[in-house]
Design an enzyme around this catalytic site. Structure first.
Site, PDB file in Angstrom:
ATOM      1  CG  ASP A 170      -1.964   0.913   1.402  1.00 22.67           C
ATOM      2  OD1 ASP A 170      -2.521   1.334   0.400  1.00 22.67           O
ATOM      3  OD2 ASP A 170      -2.259   1.307   2.543  1.00 22.67           O
TER       4      ASP A 170
ATOM      5  CG  PHE B 180     -10.019  -1.252   3.432  1.00 22.39           C
ATOM      6  CD1 PHE B 180      -8.729  -1.312   3.948  1.00 22.39           C
ATOM      7  CD2 PHE B 180     -10.980  -2.116   3.933  1.00 22.39           C
ATOM      8  CE1 PHE B 180      -8.407  -2.220   4.946  1.00 22.39           C
ATOM      9  CE2 PHE B 180     -10.667  -3.032   4.936  1.00 22.39           C
ATOM     10  CZ  PHE B 180      -9.379  -3.078   5.442  1.00 22.39           C
TER      11      PHE B 180
HETATM   12  P1  IMP Z   1       1.847  -0.493   3.813  1.00 26.66           P
HETATM   13  O1  IMP Z   1       2.915  -0.463   4.882  1.00 26.66           O
HETATM   14  O2  IMP Z   1       1.049   0.780   3.797  1.00 26.66           O
HETATM   15  O3  IMP Z   1       2.396  -0.830   2.443  1.00 26.66           O
HETATM   16  O4  IMP Z   1       0.781  -1.560   4.233  1.00 26.66           O
HETATM   17  C1  IMP Z   1       0.995  -2.865   4.078  1.00 26.66           C
HETATM   18  C2  IMP Z   1       0.087  -3.725   4.959  1.00 26.66           C
HETATM   19  O5  IMP Z   1      -1.146  -3.079   5.277  1.00 26.66           O
HETATM   20  C3  IMP Z   1      -0.278  -4.955   4.209  1.00 26.66           C
HETATM   21  O6  IMP Z   1       0.644  -5.988   4.474  1.00 26.66           O
HETATM   22  C4  IMP Z   1      -1.666  -5.284   4.687  1.00 26.66           C
HETATM   23  O7  IMP Z   1      -1.600  -6.157   5.776  1.00 26.66           O
HETATM   24  C5  IMP Z   1      -2.241  -3.963   5.103  1.00 26.66           C
HETATM   25  N1  IMP Z   1      -3.157  -3.404   4.048  1.00 26.66           N
HETATM   26  C6  IMP Z   1      -2.877  -2.481   3.115  1.00 26.66           C
HETATM   27  N2  IMP Z   1      -3.920  -2.216   2.321  1.00 26.66           N
HETATM   28  C7  IMP Z   1      -4.928  -3.003   2.763  1.00 26.66           C
HETATM   29  C8  IMP Z   1      -6.290  -3.215   2.331  1.00 26.66           C
HETATM   30  O8  IMP Z   1      -6.815  -2.601   1.372  1.00 26.66           O
HETATM   31  N3  IMP Z   1      -6.997  -4.122   3.044  1.00 26.66           N
HETATM   32  C9  IMP Z   1      -6.482  -4.820   4.109  1.00 26.66           C
HETATM   33  N4  IMP Z   1      -5.218  -4.676   4.535  1.00 26.66           N
HETATM   34  C10 IMP Z   1      -4.438  -3.774   3.872  1.00 26.66           C
END
Ligand code: IMP
Ligand code: MG
Length: 191
Positions: A119, A168
């Site tokens: 994300d 999401f």
């Molecule tokens: P980041 O550090 O923002 O890249 O987030 C990564 C983590 O957030 C992922 O490993 C997921 O566990 C969680 N995550 C990110 N986007 C979503 C989503 O749309 N739904 C559910 N979990 C998410």
């Protein structure tokens, strides 16, 4: 011996699911996910021939993707798990907590980190920095899903299942407050 029919049939995809206070609608069906997973496995098989890579799966979300990926892989390889947490509800907290660390010695190993979704990219950057200090001979990233419009970093993501909009989503390992990980399809939040 033929296994007994459990009576379970997954034929019709539910097009909406309610999880706690939120409604989600179908976004990516299981068949498309499985097709893409087998393509990525084939790509990894071809690129890691004879190298015995170690897959580090990021719990909880990546467990389902990792299981499917692993079942498709034909090369000699190992798997291990780390557990992190950065999300609370439907928002990233930006604070990455390590809940279960790595036991293996990854020095000199070909390592592939397996994530459910990238994300903002913060979680993965944190992990890469950490693992790099142990001197793996190579370090690659494999994620089922990627939100390019949310990504705030500039490292290379080696294997991407699908790019998705900045919404999401749940299902196929991904949760909303702990629920919906068991759905075989991916659903997106209805605003
Ligand atoms: P980041 O550090 O923002 O890249 O987030 C990564 C983590 O957030 C992922 O490993 C997921 O566990 C969680 N995550 C990110 N986007 C979503 C989503 O749309 N739904 C559910 N979990 C998410
Ligand atoms: Mg995750």
């Amino acid at each position: 011996m033929k296994p007994k029919n459990s009576g379970f049939k997954y034929t019709k995809v539910m097009d909406k699911v309610q999880v706690k206070d939120k409604t989600f609608r179908i976004f990516i069906e299981s068949a498309s996910i499985q097709k893409r997973v087998s393509e990525i496995s084939a790509q990894i098989d071809a690129e890691y021939q004879g190298r015995k890579p170690l897959f580090i799966v990021v719990l909880n979300g990546a467990f389902m993707f990792a299981a499917d990926l692993f079942k498709n892989l034909k090369i000699e390889c190992e798997v291990t798990f780390v557990k992190l947490s950065s999300y609370s509800g439907t928002k990233s907290t930006e604070v990455v907590k390590e809940l279960i660390g790595l036991n293996e010695n990854i020095s000199g190993r070909d390592v592939i980190i397996v994530e459910d979704i990238i994300d903002t990219g913060i979680t993965m950057e944190n992990m890469m920095e950490k693992f790099k200090q142990s001197n793996p001979s190579s370090l690659k990233i494999c994620t089922m899903l990627f939100k390019p419009n949310a990504f705030r970093k500039n490292y290379k993501i080696d294997y991407i299942g699908m790019e998705i909009p900045n919404d999401f989503i749940i299902g196929y390992g991904l949760d909303y407050d702990g629920f919906a990980r068991n759905l075989p399809d991916i659903y997106t939040l209805v605003q």
